[in-house]
Scaffold this motif. Structure first.
Motif, mmCIF file in Angstrom:
data_model
loop_
_atom_site.group_PDB
_atom_site.id
_atom_site.type_symbol
_atom_site.label_atom_id
_atom_site.label_comp_id
_atom_site.label_asym_id
_atom_site.label_seq_id
_atom_site.Cartn_x
_atom_site.Cartn_y
_atom_site.Cartn_z
ATOM 1 N N SER A 1 1.095 -1.616 0.376
ATOM 2 C CA SER A 1 -0.216 -0.072 0.010
ATOM 3 C C SER A 1 0.795 1.268 0.371
ATOM 4 O O SER A 1 0.414 2.515 -0.999
ATOM 5 C CB SER A 1 -0.312 -0.214 1.272
ATOM 6 N N LEU A 2 1.424 1.659 0.890
ATOM 7 C CA LEU A 2 2.769 2.648 0.812
ATOM 8 C C LEU A 2 4.474 1.659 1.364
ATOM 9 O O LEU A 2 4.609 0.943 1.877
ATOM 10 C CB LEU A 2 2.515 3.380 2.430
ATOM 11 N N LEU A 3 4.747 1.762 0.219
ATOM 12 C CA LEU A 3 6.519 1.582 0.009
ATOM 13 C C LEU A 3 7.271 2.935 -0.358
ATOM 14 O O LEU A 3 7.752 3.920 -1.169
ATOM 15 C CB LEU A 3 5.972 0.846 -2.211
ATOM 16 N N VAL A 4 7.899 2.598 0.517
ATOM 17 C CA VAL A 4 9.223 3.546 0.522
ATOM 18 C C VAL A 4 10.556 2.875 -0.035
ATOM 19 O O VAL A 4 11.251 1.876 0.668
ATOM 20 C CB VAL A 4 9.535 4.091 1.890
ATOM 21 N N THR A 5 11.665 3.235 -1.398
ATOM 22 C CA THR A 5 12.427 2.924 -1.735
ATOM 23 C C THR A 5 13.875 3.700 -2.120
ATOM 24 O O THR A 5 13.448 4.922 -2.596
ATOM 25 C CB THR A 5 12.388 2.192 -2.927
ATOM 26 N N ASP A 6 14.771 3.921 -1.310
ATOM 27 C CA ASP A 6 16.040 4.318 -1.424
ATOM 28 C C ASP A 6 15.729 5.508 -1.395
ATOM 29 O O ASP A 6 16.065 6.452 -2.242
ATOM 30 C CB ASP A 6 16.476 3.606 -3.220
ATOM 31 N N SER A 7 15.478 5.824 0.063
ATOM 32 C CA SER A 7 15.013 7.020 -0.115
ATOM 33 C C SER A 7 15.352 7.451 1.525
ATOM 34 O O SER A 7 15.385 6.125 2.329
ATOM 35 C CB SER A 7 13.158 7.386 0.168
ATOM 36 N N SER A 8 15.856 8.604 2.596
ATOM 37 C CA SER A 8 16.007 9.184 3.513
ATOM 38 C C SER A 8 15.889 9.715 3.694
ATOM 39 O O SER A 8 14.857 10.515 3.073
ATOM 40 C CB SER A 8 17.861 9.201 3.357
ATOM 41 N N ASP A 9 15.858 10.515 5.695
ATOM 42 C CA ASP A 9 14.848 11.519 6.149
ATOM 43 C C ASP A 9 13.571 11.308 5.826
ATOM 44 O O ASP A 9 12.831 12.228 5.528
ATOM 45 C CB ASP A 9 15.565 12.692 5.994
ATOM 46 N N VAL A 10 12.335 9.819 5.315
ATOM 47 C CA VAL A 10 11.118 10.791 4.973
ATOM 48 C C VAL A 10 10.289 10.387 6.422
ATOM 49 O O VAL A 10 10.535 8.808 7.103
ATOM 50 C CB VAL A 10 11.231 9.386 3.822
ATOM 51 N N VAL A 11 9.344 11.151 6.571
ATOM 52 C CA VAL A 11 8.905 10.266 7.972
ATOM 53 C C VAL A 11 6.975 10.269 6.917
ATOM 54 O O VAL A 11 6.714 10.779 6.597
ATOM 55 C CB VAL A 11 8.532 11.782 8.671
ATOM 56 N N VAL A 12 6.375 9.063 7.488
ATOM 57 C CA VAL A 12 5.086 8.656 7.186
ATOM 58 C C VAL A 12 4.234 9.278 8.805
ATOM 59 O O VAL A 12 4.293 8.781 9.617
ATOM 60 C CB VAL A 12 4.540 7.445 6.845
ATOM 61 N N GLN A 13 3.288 9.681 9.522
ATOM 62 C CA GLN A 13 2.750 9.477 10.180
ATOM 63 C C GLN A 13 1.205 10.427 10.229
ATOM 64 O O GLN A 13 0.537 10.612 8.682
ATOM 65 C CB GLN A 13 3.379 11.177 11.088
ATOM 66 N N GLN A 14 0.442 9.743 11.254
ATOM 67 C CA GLN A 14 -1.236 9.771 11.253
ATOM 68 C C GLN A 14 -1.990 9.724 9.963
ATOM 69 O O GLN A 14 -0.950 8.275 9.378
ATOM 70 C CB GLN A 14 -0.752 11.573 11.024
ATOM 71 N N GLY A 15 -3.027 9.103 10.087
ATOM 72 C CA GLY A 15 -3.295 8.590 8.933
ATOM 73 C C GLY A 15 -3.385 7.469 9.208
ATOM 74 O O GLY A 15 -3.293 6.891 9.979
ATOM 75 N N SER A 16 -4.104 6.210 8.161
ATOM 76 C CA SER A 16 -3.960 5.437 8.134
ATOM 77 C C SER A 16 -3.569 4.460 6.646
ATOM 78 O O SER A 16 -3.514 5.078 5.608
ATOM 79 C CB SER A 16 -5.111 4.442 7.911
ATOM 80 N N VAL A 17 -2.979 3.012 6.709
ATOM 81 C CA VAL A 17 -2.867 2.209 5.494
ATOM 82 C C VAL A 17 -2.972 1.037 5.591
ATOM 83 O O VAL A 17 -3.520 0.399 6.624
ATOM 84 C CB VAL A 17 -0.699 2.004 5.353
ATOM 85 N N GLN A 18 -4.175 0.469 4.716
ATOM 86 C CA GLN A 18 -4.141 -0.602 4.561
ATOM 87 C C GLN A 18 -4.132 -1.093 3.786
ATOM 88 O O GLN A 18 -3.866 -1.135 2.658
ATOM 89 C CB GLN A 18 -6.116 0.163 3.723
#
Length: 880
Positions: A148-165
């Motif tokens: 659903s949510l993919l983080v690839t080859d990344s730095s200093d990333v913030v995913v906050q609040q909300g929802s992931v199904q």
């Protein structure tokens, strides 16, 4: 006869001499430019665009379009709605200028992204090769073909609040490649295989303050494989007879602290034992992950009936066994966490008496100051503090047990140092009875009428500029659950703002005789309207103009009738602005609320008529305030008052009036009720700043022997104005000072609220006094009293009118005399507002201080008269 009823301001500039030049109003964009650093996405907007218009105006239709152009330091704000799209973020921010994608929320509506009502084969949110990006508050719905949510080859990333199904086939959140320092916090992550997956190569991933649900199938709820430095802190992990937290492969130097891990079966608030062969421990640490790893301050439920730990391939039933063998889990607890389900069933908190209460390590890596719902860490006075760190009363898990707390409050006030349409809203979070470790981060969502988009703050102050004067409402929503089910408190506030006045050099905007402002030179047909487009005034977009002040003149009428000026977006009012008879040229001052694009002028006669309109000024968020004065006579050439001798103004002559001793230094203009009397030839009178070039326009026109009054707003230079007699004969001039405009330091603190035209009094019909017999005239030397204006007062703190702006008309006059308007609470002044002769109908604009007490009107003649009073607006005091 229909009487004039919509002259609403305080200046009349009549035409004299040559025609005023054609004005070309400035153009205005159809949508406001975006705020600095902000791009807005609103898929429901009829004006959204994913092309250059989206960049120009900040309103995109899709998140992807904004993501393709966002720059470092900018925020992409996404309005509520469903976005069936796969968002791929490839643009980076910097440490000093990060990029933020933020979902706006309003009551019961959030931002849903991904496979909501569509099929996706790619992630709903994907961040590839980016740095310094935050994704906040989205409800992300994945499909069966990709995380659903993919983080690839990344730095200093913030995913906050909300929802992931997530789905039963794919992870909810996956961090992979060479990613580093990725933080997942305060997110509701539901389902997935696993719910959170951290792959080999990813380093220093932090998962904190989340509510993480497994799906009960033989999958791990959170798995990190070959991912060194993984931090799992302060989460509520609902594994449901599956593995809770798994550090696999080589994932050394990890931290697993302050978590509640429910591995039992059944519902989290009614745990049962696990019968599935796939049931697994709460925490698993592989041999390659044990080095440098800390497991402590966790709470695991033993109801599953299976070992709670697997350390380097060895199972341990509980914390004591783990501690004895490995030195880990020294403060871990094995007990029922006493979870309860939220009203929505979307997250679980802890009940009073839970062993999670006041027992966490507040200084654990990744520990947050606020919980999953944005609430502060609190000290329950009935529970001993057994935790560690700066606050030994933090709770384990994603949520903090709360005391009884109010929703907070909001106030609205004039913005100090701002314009008259600027307000400041102060939001104060609710007060806790228990000791708090910090502020309450629950958000206040403010919706301002006239603005389609909300403003969200966690407390403090926000300044807002209303586009126009009048009554406005502000909606407030305080979330109680971080928008996970849109529960919370709602209320509204009402405020009143007024506008400041800016005079302009009189400019002709309409002349049907010469085609100015219209196509062709035909007169206005009987009963027809002429439409005058006005996209902007003096460089101010028409949407930001509260009211216009203009001189309107009818000429060459072929029949008697009236003219009404009104906003283009409203119905025709029942009042008129001026009355005329066949063949007569009649001017009058008009103050009219600005329409959405311009004005309409209605010919209320059975004949044709030509119409002219000269702009004199406007009310907006810039300009001067008003200060009323008890009318006082400052000039009378008949007696020599205000002049060097008692004599008329010579033909073509000038007279300088010095008011510097009567008005403060900060005054920018004066309000003068000006009258010419005894003119020996036709002409005009102009009032203008002392020493300035004489204008081509006039303030009033007269014929030989005529007495003509009119209200004038004249800019001053060092407190002085010049008056010019534009005739071939002499004339006497009288002027009464009624007020001034100026800066705040001068005491000019009143601002204008348009309202009307609205008839308050008509003695011909008895309107205004139900106890007065219709047709009963105002007696000779009599007074009509207690005229109270119409205004908004039905909300707390509503300002009462400080001054009324009314158009006063006398008709059916049986004697020669004058009319004076004055406050009920003051003595009658010696000045007058209009003069008349027997049989004459005369109208003039009056601004009278009332202080909510009302106004009286004195008939200073030996004959009776009929009185008509039409309100055109009112002034209120601005205290800041």
């Amino acid at each position: 006869m229909r009487q004039a009823g919509a002259a609403r301001a305080a200046i009349l500039v009549l035409l004299a001499g040559g025609m005023a030049p054609l004005a070309t109003p400035a153009s205005a964009d159809t949508a406001p430019a975006p705020a600095a650093g902000l791009l807005r996405v609103d898929g429901a907007s009829s004006t959204c665009s994913d092309g250059t218009a989206g960049v120009d105006h900040g309103v995109f239709c899709t998140i992807s379009a904004a993501a393709a152009v966002v720059e470092p330091g900018q925020t992409v704000v996404v309005e509520p709605g469903i976005y069936n799209e796969a968002v791929h973020i490839t643009r980076s921010g910097t440490d000093a200028a990060p990029i933020t994608f933020r979902a706006d929320h309003v009551w019961s509506r959030g931002v849903r992204v991904g496979a909501v009502s569509a099929t996706l084969r790619t992630p709903a949110f994907e961040l590839t090769g980016v740095q310094h990006v935050t994704v906040q508050g989205f409800d992300v719905q994945g499909g069966s073909y990709a995380p659903s949510l993919l983080v690839t080859d990344s730095s200093d990333v913030v995913v906050q609040q909300g929802s992931v199904q997530g789905s039963v086939r794919q992870p909810g959140v996956r961090v992979t490649g060479s990613s580093a320092r990725v933080s997942i916090r305060r997110v509701e992550i539901v389902g997935g295989a696993p719910a959170v997956q951290i792959d080999g190569g990813a380093a220093a991933t932090t998962v904190s303050g989340n509510s993480i649900w497994g799906d009960g199938t033989p999958y791990t709820t959170l798995r990190a494989t070959d991912a060194p430095g993984t931090v799992v802190t302060g989460n509520t992990v609902l594994a449901l007879c599956s593995a809770g937290v798994v550090l696999d492969g080589a994932s050394p130097n990890a931290v697993v602290e302050n978590n509640i891990i429910e591995t039992a079966g059944g519902s989290p608030d009614k745990p049962t034992g696990c019968t599935k062969a796939t049931a697994a421990p709460a925490v698993t640490v592989s041999a390659g992950s044990a080095t440098g790893t800390t497991v402590d301050y966790n709470l695991a439920d033993p109801t599953s009936g299976l070992p709670l730990y697997d350390w380097s391939g060895t199972a341990y039933d509980g914390p004591a066994a783990l501690l004895a063998a490995t030195g880990q889990g020294r403060h871990d607890l094995a007990a029922d966490p006493k979870l309860y389900g939220s009203a929505s069933g979307e997250w679980f908190g802890i009940l009073s008496g839970s062993p999670a209460e006041d027992s966490a390590n507040a200084d654990a890596p990744g520990a947050l100051d606020t919980d999953f719902l944005g609430r502060p860490r609190l000290d329950d006075p009935a529970v001993a503090n057994t935790g560690a760190g700066a606050h030994t009363f933090a709770d384990r898990g994603a949520t903090e047990l709360q005391d009884s707390v109010s929703s907070g409050n909001t106030t609205v006030d004039p913005a100090p140092g701002g314009g008259p349409l600027d307000v400041v809203v102060t939001a104060t979070p609710g007060r806790h009875t228990w000791t708090s470790a910090g502020p309450d981060d629950r958000e206040f969502v403010l919706t301002f009428d006239g603005d389609p988009y909300p403003v969200t703050i966690t407390g403090g102050k926000v300044t807002h500029t209303f586009r126009r004067a009048g009554r406005h409402s502000i909606g407030v929503f305080v979330t109680a659950d971080g928008y996970h089910a849109s529960t919370g408190s709602r209320w509204s506030m009402t405020t009143m703002v007024g506008a400041a006045y800016t005079p302009v050099t009189p400019v002709r905007l309409l002349d049907t005789r010469s085609g100015v402002g219209v196509k062709g030179t035909a007169p206005v047909a009987p009963g027809a309207d002429v439409v005058l487009p006005l996209p902007a005034i003096d460089g101010v977009p028409i949407a930001d103009v509260s009211a216009l002040v203009a001189n309107v003149t009818v000429t060459e009428p072929t029949a008697a009738g009236y003219l009404t000026v009104y906003p283009d977006n409203s119905g025709l009012p029942t009042a008129s602005n001026l009355n005329f008879t066949a063949g007569k040229t009649v001017p009058n001052l008009v103050t009219v609320p600005a329409g959405t694009a311009g004005l309409r002028l209605h010919n209320g006669s059975p004949g044709t008529v030509h119409v002219l309109l000269d702009l004199a000024g406007y009310y907006s968020n810039r300009g001067s305030g008003f200060a009323p004065l008890t009318p006082v006579r400052v000039l009378d050439t008949r007696s020599g008052l205000g002049t060097s001798a008692a004599r008329p103004v010579a033909a073509g002559g000038d007279l300088r009036l010095d008011l510097s001793g009567r008005i403060p230094a900060g005054a920018t203009a004066v309000v003068l009720n000006t009258t010419v009397t005894g003119p020996t030839a036709p002409g005009y009178l102009s009032v203008f700043p002392a020493g300035a070039p004489r204008p081509t326009a006039s303030n009033l026109n007269f014929t030989a022997g005529q007495t003509v009054p009119n209200l004038v707003i004249a800019p001053v230079v060092n407190g002085r104005v010049d008056l010019h007699n534009g005739s071939a004969g002499t004339t006497h001039v009288i002027a009464d000072l009624a007020g001034y405009f100026g800066d705040a330091a001068s005491g000019a603190d009143q601002v204008f609220v348009p309202r009307g035209p609205e008839r308050l009094v008509d003695t011909r019909t008895g309107q205004g006094d139900p106890n007065r017999k219709p047709g009963l005239a105002v007696a000779a030397f009599g007074t009509y009293g207690s005229v109270v204006g119409a205004f908004d007062y039905d909300f707390a703190g509503a300002p009462l009118p400080a001054s009324l702006v009314v158009n006063v008309t006398v008709t059916q006059t049986s004697g020669t005399g004058f009319l004076t308007a004055y406050p009920n609470t003051a003595g009658r002044p010696t000045a007058s507002n209009l003069n008349f002769t027997a049989g004459q109908t005369v109208a003039n604009l009056v601004t009278v201080p009332v202080k909510s007490s009302g106004a009286s009107f004195y008939n200073g003649s030996p004959g009776s008269l009929q009185l008509i009073v039409d309100q055109e607006g009112y002034y209120i005091e601005r205290s800041a």
